[in-house]
Design a protein around this motif. Structure first.
Motif, short mmCIF file in Angstrom:
data_model
loop_
_atom_site.label_atom_id
_atom_site.label_comp_id
_atom_site.label_asym_id
_atom_site.label_seq_id
_atom_site.Cartn_x
_atom_site.Cartn_y
_atom_site.Cartn_z
N VAL A 7 0.83 -1.20 0.00
CA VAL A 7 0.00 0.00 0.00
C VAL A 7 0.87 1.26 0.00
O VAL A 7 0.61 2.21 -0.74
N LEU A 8 1.92 1.26 0.83
CA LEU A 8 2.82 2.42 0.88
C LEU A 8 3.50 2.65 -0.46
O LEU A 8 3.68 3.79 -0.89
N GLU A 9 3.89 1.58 -1.15
CA GLU A 9 4.52 1.72 -2.46
C GLU A 9 3.53 2.29 -3.47
O GLU A 9 3.89 3.11 -4.31
N LYS A 10 2.27 1.87 -3.40
CA LYS A 10 1.25 2.33 -4.35
C LYS A 10 0.95 3.81 -4.19
O LYS A 10 0.66 4.49 -5.17
N VAL A 11 0.99 4.31 -2.97
CA VAL A 11 0.72 5.73 -2.74
C VAL A 11 2.02 6.55 -2.72
O VAL A 11 2.01 7.72 -2.35
N CYS A 12 3.11 5.93 -3.15
CA CYS A 12 4.43 6.58 -3.23
C CYS A 12 4.86 7.19 -1.91
O CYS A 12 5.37 8.31 -1.83
N TRP A 13 4.63 6.49 -0.84
CA TRP A 13 5.01 6.93 0.50
C TRP A 13 6.38 6.34 0.82
O TRP A 13 6.54 5.14 0.89
N LYS A 14 7.34 7.21 0.98
CA LYS A 14 8.70 6.76 1.27
C LYS A 14 8.90 6.73 2.78
O LYS A 14 8.84 7.76 3.45
N VAL A 15 9.11 5.55 3.32
CA VAL A 15 9.35 5.40 4.74
C VAL A 15 10.86 5.48 4.96
O VAL A 15 11.61 4.70 4.39
N LYS A 16 11.25 6.44 5.75
CA LYS A 16 12.67 6.62 6.03
C LYS A 16 12.91 6.41 7.52
O LYS A 16 12.08 6.77 8.35
N ALA A 17 14.06 5.87 7.82
CA ALA A 17 14.42 5.66 9.23
C ALA A 17 14.71 7.00 9.89
O ALA A 17 15.27 7.90 9.27
N THR A 18 14.33 7.11 11.14
CA THR A 18 14.62 8.32 11.90
C THR A 18 16.06 8.25 12.38
O THR A 18 16.49 7.24 12.93
N THR A 19 16.80 9.31 12.16
CA THR A 19 18.23 9.32 12.50
C THR A 19 18.47 9.93 13.86
O THR A 19 17.58 10.59 14.43
N ALA A 20 19.67 9.75 14.36
CA ALA A 20 20.05 10.33 15.65
C ALA A 20 20.03 11.86 15.57
O ALA A 20 19.68 12.54 16.53
N PHE A 21 20.34 12.40 14.39
CA PHE A 21 20.31 13.85 14.21
C PHE A 21 18.89 14.39 14.36
O PHE A 21 18.67 15.43 14.99
N GLN A 22 17.92 13.67 13.81
CA GLN A 22 16.53 14.09 13.94
C GLN A 22 16.06 14.03 15.40
O GLN A 22 15.35 14.92 15.87
N PHE A 23 16.47 12.97 16.11
CA PHE A 23 16.15 12.89 17.54
C PHE A 23 16.84 14.02 18.30
O PHE A 23 16.25 14.60 19.22
N LEU A 24 18.07 14.34 17.92
CA LEU A 24 18.80 15.42 18.57
C LEU A 24 18.05 16.74 18.40
O LEU A 24 17.89 17.51 19.35
N GLN A 25 17.58 17.00 17.17
CA GLN A 25 16.80 18.21 16.92
C GLN A 25 15.52 18.25 17.76
O GLN A 25 15.18 19.27 18.35
N LEU A 26 14.83 17.12 17.80
CA LEU A 26 13.58 17.03 18.55
C LEU A 26 13.81 17.25 20.04
O LEU A 26 13.15 18.08 20.68
N TYR A 27 14.76 16.51 20.60
CA TYR A 27 15.04 16.62 22.03
C TYR A 27 15.51 18.03 22.39
O TYR A 27 15.14 18.58 23.41
N TYR A 28 16.36 18.60 21.53
CA TYR A 28 16.87 19.95 21.77
C TYR A 28 15.73 20.96 21.82
O TYR A 28 15.68 21.80 22.72
N SER A 29 14.81 20.87 20.85
CA SER A 29 13.70 21.83 20.82
C SER A 29 12.79 21.65 22.04
O SER A 29 12.31 22.64 22.60
N LEU A 30 12.57 20.41 22.47
CA LEU A 30 11.74 20.18 23.66
C LEU A 30 12.40 20.72 24.92
O LEU A 30 11.74 21.29 25.79
N ILE A 31 13.69 20.56 25.01
CA ILE A 31 14.42 21.05 26.19
C ILE A 31 14.47 22.58 26.17
O ILE A 31 14.31 23.22 27.21
N GLN A 32 14.67 23.18 24.99
CA GLN A 32 14.73 24.63 24.88
C GLN A 32 13.42 25.27 25.35
O GLN A 32 13.43 26.36 25.92
N GLU A 33 12.30 24.60 25.10
CA GLU A 33 11.01 25.13 25.53
C GLU A 33 10.91 25.23 27.05
O GLU A 33 10.24 26.11 27.57
#
Length: 161
Positions: A7-33
């Motif tokens: 189904v994901l291939e049919k709707v051209c949905w690209k599933v990408k793994a979440t990287t440590a950099f993305q977690f770093l950005q997320l955690y940083y923004s939550l802590i900054q708040e």
């Protein structure tokens, strides 16, 4: 799982793994708040990113979960900055990310060791004379022949206005 993939291939949905950099950005923004206004500049994202890059230079960190690695780096930086008020925030992130306390401690120790070695004199510029490619005879022969197969492009003449 197979059906989901189709189904994901049919709707051209690209599933990408979440990287440590993305977690770093997320955690940083939550802590900054949650930081008070006078402490907003105490955590430097570029420094955290550089620490993550230093860790990625070691093969051992490829085995770490990205969320654990990112939280380890931020937790160590918060300890180094002595931001006691943020330890509760780290514990909250740890709980919500479902990170085991032993795992976090284990990776924090490895990150700490890596960053200590990275900042020491031991990790200075390598001796260029000692750096040599070691390849098999077969690979060397293939490389030698492939060099001669490269067609050299003619120089593009400059147009003078």
């Amino acid at each position: 799982m197979r059906m989901e993939k189709i189904v994901l291939e049919k709707v051209c949905w690209k599933v990408k793994a979440t990287t440590a950099f993305q977690f770093l950005q997320l955690y940083y923004s939550l802590i900054q708040e949650n930081l008070p206004i006078e402490r907003k500049n105490s955590l430097n994202f570029e420094r955290l990113e550089a620490q993550l890059k230093a860790c990625h230079c070691r093969i051992i960190f490829s085995k770490a979960k990205p969320s654990v690695l990112a939280l380890s780096i931020i937790a160590l930086e918060i300890q180094a900055q002595k931001c006691v008020e943020l330890t509760e925030g780290i514990e909250c992130l740890q709980t919500h990310s479902k990170i085991n306390g032993r795992d976090l401690t284990f990776w924090q120790e490895l990150v700490s060791k890596c960053l200590t070695e990275y900042s020491s004199n031991k990790c200075s510029k390598p001796n260029v004379q000692k750096l040599k490619w070691i390849v098999s005879g077969r690979t060397a022969r293939q490389l030698k022949h492939s060099y001669y197969r490269i067609t050299h492009l003619p120089t593009i003449p400059e147009m003078v206005p």
